[in-house]
Design a protein around this motif. Structure first.
Motif, mmCIF file in Angstrom:
data_model
loop_
_atom_site.group_PDB
_atom_site.id
_atom_site.type_symbol
_atom_site.label_atom_id
_atom_site.label_comp_id
_atom_site.label_asym_id
_atom_site.label_seq_id
_atom_site.Cartn_x
_atom_site.Cartn_y
_atom_site.Cartn_z
ATOM 1 N N GLY A 249 10.502 2.248 -10.485
ATOM 2 C CA GLY A 249 10.912 1.267 -9.477
ATOM 3 C C GLY A 249 10.840 1.829 -8.069
ATOM 4 O O GLY A 249 10.400 1.148 -7.135
ATOM 5 N N LEU A 250 11.244 3.073 -7.909
ATOM 6 C CA LEU A 250 11.190 3.729 -6.597
ATOM 7 C C LEU A 250 9.748 3.889 -6.129
ATOM 8 O O LEU A 250 9.433 3.605 -4.967
ATOM 9 C CB LEU A 250 11.896 5.086 -6.668
ATOM 10 N N ASP B 219 7.193 2.079 -7.017
ATOM 11 C CA ASP B 219 6.687 0.749 -6.677
ATOM 12 C C ASP B 219 7.202 0.300 -5.316
ATOM 13 O O ASP B 219 6.452 -0.258 -4.505
ATOM 14 C CB ASP B 219 7.075 -0.268 -7.749
ATOM 15 N N THR B 220 8.469 0.546 -5.038
ATOM 16 C CA THR B 220 9.053 0.166 -3.750
ATOM 17 C C THR B 220 8.362 0.899 -2.608
ATOM 18 O O THR B 220 8.013 0.298 -1.588
ATOM 19 C CB THR B 220 10.568 0.472 -3.739
ATOM 20 N N ILE B 221 8.141 2.191 -2.772
ATOM 21 C CA ILE B 221 7.464 2.981 -1.740
ATOM 22 C C ILE B 221 6.023 2.495 -1.563
ATOM 23 O O ILE B 221 5.540 2.340 -0.432
ATOM 24 C CB ILE B 221 7.506 4.482 -2.079
ATOM 25 N N ILE C 290 4.759 -0.477 -2.162
ATOM 26 C CA ILE C 290 4.747 -1.796 -1.513
ATOM 27 C C ILE C 290 5.085 -1.665 -0.035
ATOM 28 O O ILE C 290 4.462 -2.304 0.813
ATOM 29 C CB ILE C 290 5.709 -2.758 -2.239
ATOM 30 N N SER C 291 6.040 -0.800 0.289
ATOM 31 C CA SER C 291 6.387 -0.626 1.709
ATOM 32 C C SER C 291 5.274 0.055 2.498
ATOM 33 O O SER C 291 5.254 -0.005 3.720
ATOM 34 C CB SER C 291 7.705 0.149 1.845
ATOM 35 N N SER D 239 2.426 -6.668 -3.346
ATOM 36 C CA SER D 239 3.627 -6.915 -4.146
ATOM 37 C C SER D 239 3.398 -8.054 -5.137
ATOM 38 O O SER D 239 4.348 -8.623 -5.670
ATOM 39 C CB SER D 239 4.809 -7.236 -3.231
ATOM 40 N N VAL E 249 5.296 -8.038 -8.435
ATOM 41 C CA VAL E 249 6.758 -8.034 -8.416
ATOM 42 C C VAL E 249 7.222 -9.490 -8.403
ATOM 43 O O VAL E 249 6.956 -10.241 -7.471
ATOM 44 C CB VAL E 249 7.307 -7.264 -7.197
ATOM 45 N N TYR F 214 9.331 -8.776 -13.512
ATOM 46 C CA TYR F 214 9.345 -7.322 -13.321
ATOM 47 C C TYR F 214 10.352 -6.636 -14.242
ATOM 48 O O TYR F 214 10.103 -5.535 -14.726
ATOM 49 C CB TYR F 214 9.658 -7.011 -11.850
#
Length: 189
Positions: free
Chosen positions: A62-63, A65-67, A69-70, A75, A78, A82
């Motif tokens: 999850g981390l 994926d978050t990084i 996407i940012s 995204s 998501v 998810y």
């Protein structure tokens, strides 16, 4: 510390975490990036039975994926579906746990493990892909024919990249198991 000690249970998380971190940013890979190794990572984490590693790897995924996407990765994947990555990865984890009962790397046992891996990877695909098409809201009018044509497009790279990583992982395991015998025969010469 020799390579066999490095790949023992206490050191296994390091290469698994590194492999997931290096490959998760681009799920199918391209010319510059390896395909996502997450399925194989969860399989081998289950194989070595470190229970705390499963939730840790979920959080890490999850981390990452978050990084990603940012930093500009789409995204698109998501969605409310998810959360179904949890049972997707649990299938691989439990397949790894099941395959860990086979202690030798005999061809018959390897063939059985390969069957379990292929079945688990296919089940993981059905869970992740099916939940996305049903719950994401991205395809409200998708017919079964359209769904199966999309499955035909995504299933082969999904399964093949996971199987390649797992075959390579088993190759490393076989090599590590044979190192002591190879070293002993080299000393005798």
């Amino acid at each position: 510390m020799n390579i066999k000690q490095w790949l023992q249970v206490e050191y296994l998380p390091i290469p698994l975490i590194a492999l997931m971190t290096l490959t998760r940013f681009h799920h199918f890979g391209d010319v510059l990036h390896l395909p996502d190794a997450s399925l194989a990572v969860f399989f081998f984490a289950g194989f070595y039975r470190k229970k705390a590693l499963f939730p840790f790897l979920l959080v890490l995924a999850g981390l990452i994926d978050t990084i990603a996407i940012s930093n500009g990765t789409s995204s698109w994947c998501v969605s409310p579906a998810y959360v179904f990555l949890i049972p997707t990865y649990a299938v691989m984890w439990f397949a790894g746990r099941y395959c860990s009962v086979f202690k030798s790397l005999k061809p018959t046992e390897l063939l059985m493990q390969f069957g379990v891996i292929a079945l688990a990877t296919s089940a993981a695909f059905v869970i992740s892909n099916g939940s996305f098409y049903v719950l994401s809201g991205r395809y409200p009018d998708l017919s079964w024919g359209q769904y199966f044509s999309r499955v035909a497009m995504y299933y082969p790279p999904y399964v093949s990249s996971a199987l390649i990583y797992m075959i390579l992982g088993y190759g490393v395991m076989k090599l590590v198991k044979s190192l002591p015998a190879l070293a002993a025969s080299h000393k005798e010469v």
